[in-house]
Write a protein that holds these residues in place. Sequence first.
Motif, mmCIF file in Angstrom:
data_model
loop_
_atom_site.group_PDB
_atom_site.id
_atom_site.type_symbol
_atom_site.label_atom_id
_atom_site.label_comp_id
_atom_site.label_asym_id
_atom_site.label_seq_id
_atom_site.Cartn_x
_atom_site.Cartn_y
_atom_site.Cartn_z
ATOM 1 N N LYS A 148 -9.289 88.543 -0.916
ATOM 2 C CA LYS A 148 -8.857 88.652 0.491
ATOM 3 C C LYS A 148 -8.432 90.077 0.829
ATOM 4 O O LYS A 148 -8.775 90.599 1.883
ATOM 5 C CB LYS A 148 -7.712 87.672 0.761
ATOM 6 N N ALA A 152 -10.102 92.790 3.482
ATOM 7 C CA ALA A 152 -9.344 93.491 4.534
ATOM 8 C C ALA A 152 -9.606 94.996 4.454
ATOM 9 O O ALA A 152 -9.845 95.657 5.474
ATOM 10 C CB ALA A 152 -7.858 93.199 4.391
ATOM 11 N N LYS A 184 -15.518 81.749 2.619
ATOM 12 C CA LYS A 184 -15.160 82.255 3.954
ATOM 13 C C LYS A 184 -15.030 83.785 4.040
ATOM 14 O O LYS A 184 -14.907 84.338 5.126
ATOM 15 C CB LYS A 184 -13.836 81.631 4.421
ATOM 16 N N HIS A 188 -14.357 86.195 7.439
ATOM 17 C CA HIS A 188 -13.095 86.901 7.676
ATOM 18 C C HIS A 188 -13.363 88.390 7.884
ATOM 19 O O HIS A 188 -12.796 89.030 8.771
ATOM 20 C CB HIS A 188 -12.135 86.714 6.494
ATOM 21 N N VAL A 191 -14.962 89.017 11.332
ATOM 22 C CA VAL A 191 -13.994 88.799 12.415
ATOM 23 C C VAL A 191 -12.956 89.927 12.439
ATOM 24 O O VAL A 191 -12.607 90.445 13.500
ATOM 25 C CB VAL A 191 -13.335 87.407 12.295
ATOM 26 N N GLN A 192 -12.469 90.323 11.256
ATOM 27 C CA GLN A 192 -11.484 91.420 11.192
ATOM 28 C C GLN A 192 -12.059 92.714 11.748
ATOM 29 O O GLN A 192 -11.376 93.470 12.434
ATOM 30 C CB GLN A 192 -11.040 91.646 9.738
ATOM 31 N N THR A 231 -19.103 88.307 16.999
ATOM 32 C CA THR A 231 -17.756 87.844 16.623
ATOM 33 C C THR A 231 -16.689 88.454 17.536
ATOM 34 O O THR A 231 -15.499 88.240 17.314
ATOM 35 C CB THR A 231 -17.425 88.246 15.163
ATOM 36 N N THR A 235 -10.868 85.194 16.374
ATOM 37 C CA THR A 235 -9.710 85.413 15.504
ATOM 38 C C THR A 235 -9.935 84.606 14.223
ATOM 39 O O THR A 235 -10.941 83.893 14.098
ATOM 40 C CB THR A 235 -8.413 84.926 16.176
ATOM 41 N N SER A 236 -8.975 84.678 13.312
ATOM 42 C CA SER A 236 -9.118 83.941 12.045
ATOM 43 C C SER A 236 -9.237 82.429 12.279
ATOM 44 O O SER A 236 -9.784 81.710 11.441
ATOM 45 C CB SER A 236 -7.969 84.258 11.097
ATOM 46 N N ASP A 237 -8.766 81.962 13.433
ATOM 47 C CA ASP A 237 -8.898 80.528 13.760
ATOM 48 C C ASP A 237 -10.361 80.117 13.940
ATOM 49 O O ASP A 237 -10.694 78.935 13.823
ATOM 50 C CB ASP A 237 -8.146 80.191 15.063
ATOM 51 N N ASP A 238 -11.202 81.090 14.252
ATOM 52 C CA ASP A 238 -12.619 80.792 14.516
ATOM 53 C C ASP A 238 -13.485 80.878 13.260
ATOM 54 O O ASP A 238 -14.687 80.577 13.310
ATOM 55 C CB ASP A 238 -13.177 81.774 15.557
ATOM 56 N N VAL A 239 -12.890 81.317 12.131
ATOM 57 C CA VAL A 239 -13.680 81.594 10.923
ATOM 58 C C VAL A 239 -14.396 80.352 10.393
ATOM 59 O O VAL A 239 -15.578 80.404 10.064
ATOM 60 C CB VAL A 239 -12.794 82.240 9.827
#
Length: 273
Positions: A148, A152, A184, A188, A191-192, A231, A235-239
């Motif tokens: 993770k 990032a 995932k 992530h 999206v980030q 994207t 947000t991370s909710d959509d991943v």
Amino acid sequence: MDALWVFLMLLVPLLLWTSSTFVFYFKKCFYVVYMMVLGAIAIPLSILKCGGRDVENMRVVRALVRHVKYFLGLRFDVSGLEHLQTEGPYVIISNHQSSLDVLGLMEVLPDRCTMIAKKELVYAGTVGIVSWLGGIVFINRNKTSDAKSVMADAAKTMLDDQIRLWVFPEGTRNQRGDLLPFKKGAFHLAVQAQAPIIPIVFSSYSNFYLRKEKLFNSGTIKLMILPKIETKGMTSDDVAGLSDKSYDLMRSVFLSISGFAPITQNNGPPSHH
């Protein structure tokens, strides 16, 4: 000694002609050794070109590797190349069947694009060194927290250096005739960075390459590049939804271009037409 060489010179073609198992091991060994040799050539060229670790070195690797397919009797039938003409950073996701995927990857690799790979690759001799010089991002697949934080960092690098990243979301090689569930991380990452995702699907290798059955014939691989998935604003909710959408799309394309009959999720491996 001369007699031994003559014997081997006669034996090898005979075995290549008569034994599919011998062909399998011969081609696999050739592939590994030849890629190591190309790696040894790429190392000084990369250092001369960029002085060290730089995504631009992937141009050197791409130029050196593109002809390898001919020795193995493989060709690529590519469609959708125009989708890679997208400006700026993006994340490419593709299915992962074998180390042969590298040949398809190099066939279509856009400029300023490198990969995310398991950290064990860095120990693979000259290939590992070239992977590092080419800016490949290494992750520890066993430690989710590490993966993770690497993702990032990778998102930041993508934006700062304007690079593209190629990820295999299945997370491991898979020759089961279907796609494994996606991890995932790639989503992530996209999206980030608010960067689009470009899915690429390789058709099944099962009609020419089967590891368990020791089969490695000549063959054509269909490689389909799909339109980008935006994207922006996610947000991370959509991943999770993004991952599911990408999986369903890529899986249906995989089954279609591989000539497999569509199947329901729990019916086991797909059947051939």
